[in-house]
Design a protein around this motif. Structure first.
Motif, PDB file in Angstrom:
ATOM      1  N   LYS A 252     -12.113  29.047  -8.219  1.00 29.17           N
ATOM      2  CA  LYS A 252     -11.929  30.454  -7.865  1.00 29.17           C
ATOM      3  C   LYS A 252     -12.565  30.696  -6.499  1.00 29.17           C
ATOM      4  O   LYS A 252     -13.695  30.285  -6.253  1.00 29.17           O
ATOM      5  CB  LYS A 252     -12.564  31.352  -8.916  1.00 29.17           C
ATOM      6  CG  LYS A 252     -12.262  32.812  -8.701  1.00 29.17           C
ATOM      7  CD  LYS A 252     -12.553  33.586  -9.956  1.00 29.17           C
ATOM      8  CE  LYS A 252     -12.221  35.032  -9.786  1.00 29.17           C
ATOM      9  NZ  LYS A 252     -10.909  35.368 -10.263  1.00 29.17           N
TER      10      LYS A 252
ATOM     11  N   THR B 163     -13.097  38.989  -5.006  1.00 27.56           N
ATOM     12  CA  THR B 163     -12.057  38.010  -5.294  1.00 27.56           C
ATOM     13  C   THR B 163     -10.996  38.077  -4.198  1.00 27.56           C
ATOM     14  O   THR B 163     -10.954  39.017  -3.395  1.00 27.56           O
ATOM     15  CB  THR B 163     -11.397  38.298  -6.654  1.00 27.56           C
ATOM     16  OG1 THR B 163     -10.748  39.575  -6.581  1.00 27.56           O
ATOM     17  CG2 THR B 163     -12.411  38.281  -7.788  1.00 27.56           C
ATOM     18  N   SER B 164     -10.126  37.085  -4.190  1.00 27.79           N
ATOM     19  CA  SER B 164      -9.034  37.077  -3.214  1.00 27.79           C
ATOM     20  C   SER B 164      -8.166  38.322  -3.363  1.00 27.79           C
ATOM     21  O   SER B 164      -7.746  38.920  -2.367  1.00 27.79           O
ATOM     22  CB  SER B 164      -8.169  35.822  -3.397  1.00 27.79           C
ATOM     23  OG  SER B 164      -8.890  34.672  -3.075  1.00 27.79           O
ATOM     24  N   GLU B 165      -7.912  38.705  -4.608  1.00 29.76           N
ATOM     25  CA  GLU B 165      -7.086  39.887  -4.857  1.00 29.76           C
ATOM     26  C   GLU B 165      -7.734  41.138  -4.276  1.00 29.76           C
ATOM     27  O   GLU B 165      -7.047  41.990  -3.685  1.00 29.76           O
ATOM     28  CB  GLU B 165      -6.846  40.068  -6.356  1.00 29.76           C
ATOM     29  CG  GLU B 165      -6.028  38.962  -6.995  1.00 29.76           C
ATOM     30  CD  GLU B 165      -6.818  37.670  -7.252  1.00 29.76           C
ATOM     31  OE1 GLU B 165      -8.065  37.740  -7.377  1.00 29.76           O
ATOM     32  OE2 GLU B 165      -6.202  36.610  -7.307  1.00 29.76           O
ATOM     33  N   GLU B 166      -9.052  41.254  -4.424  1.00 35.96           N
ATOM     34  CA  GLU B 166      -9.747  42.434  -3.895  1.00 35.96           C
ATOM     35  C   GLU B 166      -9.705  42.452  -2.375  1.00 35.96           C
ATOM     36  O   GLU B 166      -9.454  43.499  -1.768  1.00 35.96           O
ATOM     37  CB  GLU B 166     -11.191  42.446  -4.389  1.00 35.96           C
ATOM     38  CG  GLU B 166     -11.329  42.725  -5.868  1.00 35.96           C
ATOM     39  CD  GLU B 166     -12.726  42.511  -6.396  1.00 35.96           C
ATOM     40  OE1 GLU B 166     -13.109  43.255  -7.321  1.00 35.96           O
ATOM     41  OE2 GLU B 166     -13.440  41.606  -5.910  1.00 35.96           O
TER      42      GLU B 166
ATOM     43  N   ARG C 148      -7.474  40.984  -0.433  1.00 37.37           N
ATOM     44  CA  ARG C 148      -6.094  41.260  -0.031  1.00 37.37           C
ATOM     45  C   ARG C 148      -5.769  42.737  -0.169  1.00 37.37           C
ATOM     46  O   ARG C 148      -5.082  43.317   0.682  1.00 37.37           O
ATOM     47  CB  ARG C 148      -5.121  40.417  -0.856  1.00 37.37           C
ATOM     48  CG  ARG C 148      -5.125  38.964  -0.447  1.00 37.37           C
ATOM     49  CD  ARG C 148      -4.006  38.129  -1.025  1.00 37.37           C
ATOM     50  NE  ARG C 148      -3.121  38.793  -1.944  1.00 37.37           N
ATOM     51  CZ  ARG C 148      -3.019  38.492  -3.246  1.00 37.37           C
ATOM     52  NH1 ARG C 148      -3.763  37.555  -3.778  1.00 37.37           N
ATOM     53  NH2 ARG C 148      -2.168  39.137  -4.003  1.00 37.37           N
ATOM     54  N   MET C 149      -6.247  43.368  -1.234  1.00 35.50           N
ATOM     55  CA  MET C 149      -5.978  44.780  -1.451  1.00 35.50           C
ATOM     56  C   MET C 149      -6.694  45.644  -0.407  1.00 35.50           C
ATOM     57  O   MET C 149      -6.110  46.577   0.141  1.00 35.50           O
ATOM     58  CB  MET C 149      -6.411  45.190  -2.855  1.00 35.50           C
ATOM     59  CG  MET C 149      -5.982  46.590  -3.234  1.00 35.50           C
ATOM     60  SD  MET C 149      -6.276  47.006  -4.966  1.00 35.50           S
ATOM     61  CE  MET C 149      -8.006  46.709  -5.150  1.00 35.50           C
TER      62      MET C 149
ATOM     63  N   CYS D   1      -1.178  39.624   2.754  1.00 34.70           N
ATOM     64  CA  CYS D   1      -0.419  38.791   1.819  1.00 34.70           C
ATOM     65  C   CYS D   1      -1.259  37.539   1.542  1.00 34.70           C
ATOM     66  O   CYS D   1      -2.177  37.217   2.302  1.00 34.70           O
ATOM     67  CB  CYS D   1       0.947  38.430   2.393  1.00 34.70           C
ATOM     68  SG  CYS D   1       0.881  37.324   3.801  1.00 34.70           S
ATOM     69  N   PRO D   2      -0.973  36.842   0.452  1.00 36.04           N
ATOM     70  CA  PRO D   2      -1.757  35.643   0.119  1.00 36.04           C
ATOM     71  C   PRO D   2      -1.785  34.610   1.247  1.00 36.04           C
ATOM     72  O   PRO D   2      -2.806  33.981   1.490  1.00 36.04           O
ATOM     73  CB  PRO D   2      -1.066  35.090  -1.121  1.00 36.04           C
ATOM     74  CG  PRO D   2      -0.384  36.261  -1.738  1.00 36.04           C
ATOM     75  CD  PRO D   2       0.016  37.136  -0.594  1.00 36.04           C
TER      76      PRO D   2
END
Length: 98
Positions: A77, A45-48, A50-51, A56-57
């Protein structure tokens, strides 16, 4: 008579339990077949992403806009194929050993 109350010992409960277990087994089979079609690829996912890269987004959005990072969109998504991310990292790897 139990006035419409089904007990664990009643035949109705036994039949219901049997039907539920069969339905669960069928669902497990369908999910196993579904996984086969995407099993060879893992999506992040985008969150993964980015982490992992401490982004940053907006930076991740820029990478997508400039087509620097592969992605797909499903139902609104955004997903990133892990193998393509690894290929991107390997292609840009700089060996600092002498």
């Amino acid at each position: 008579m139990n006035d419409g109350i089904i007990l664990r010992t009643s035949p109705e409960f036994t039949a219901l339990r049997k039907n539920l277990l069969q339905a669960i087994e069928r669902l497990d089979g369908l999910l196993a077949e579904l996984r086969l079609s995407i099993r060879s690829e893992t999506y992040l996912t985008s969150e993964e992403v980015r982490m992992i890269f401490d982004l940053c987004p907006r930076s991740l959005q820029n990478y997508r806009d400039n087509r620097l990072i592969p992605y797909t969109t499903i139902g609104g998504k955004i997903l990133y194929p892990q193998s393509a991310i690894l290929e991107l990292l390997e292609a840009n790897f700089v060996d600092v050993r002498r």
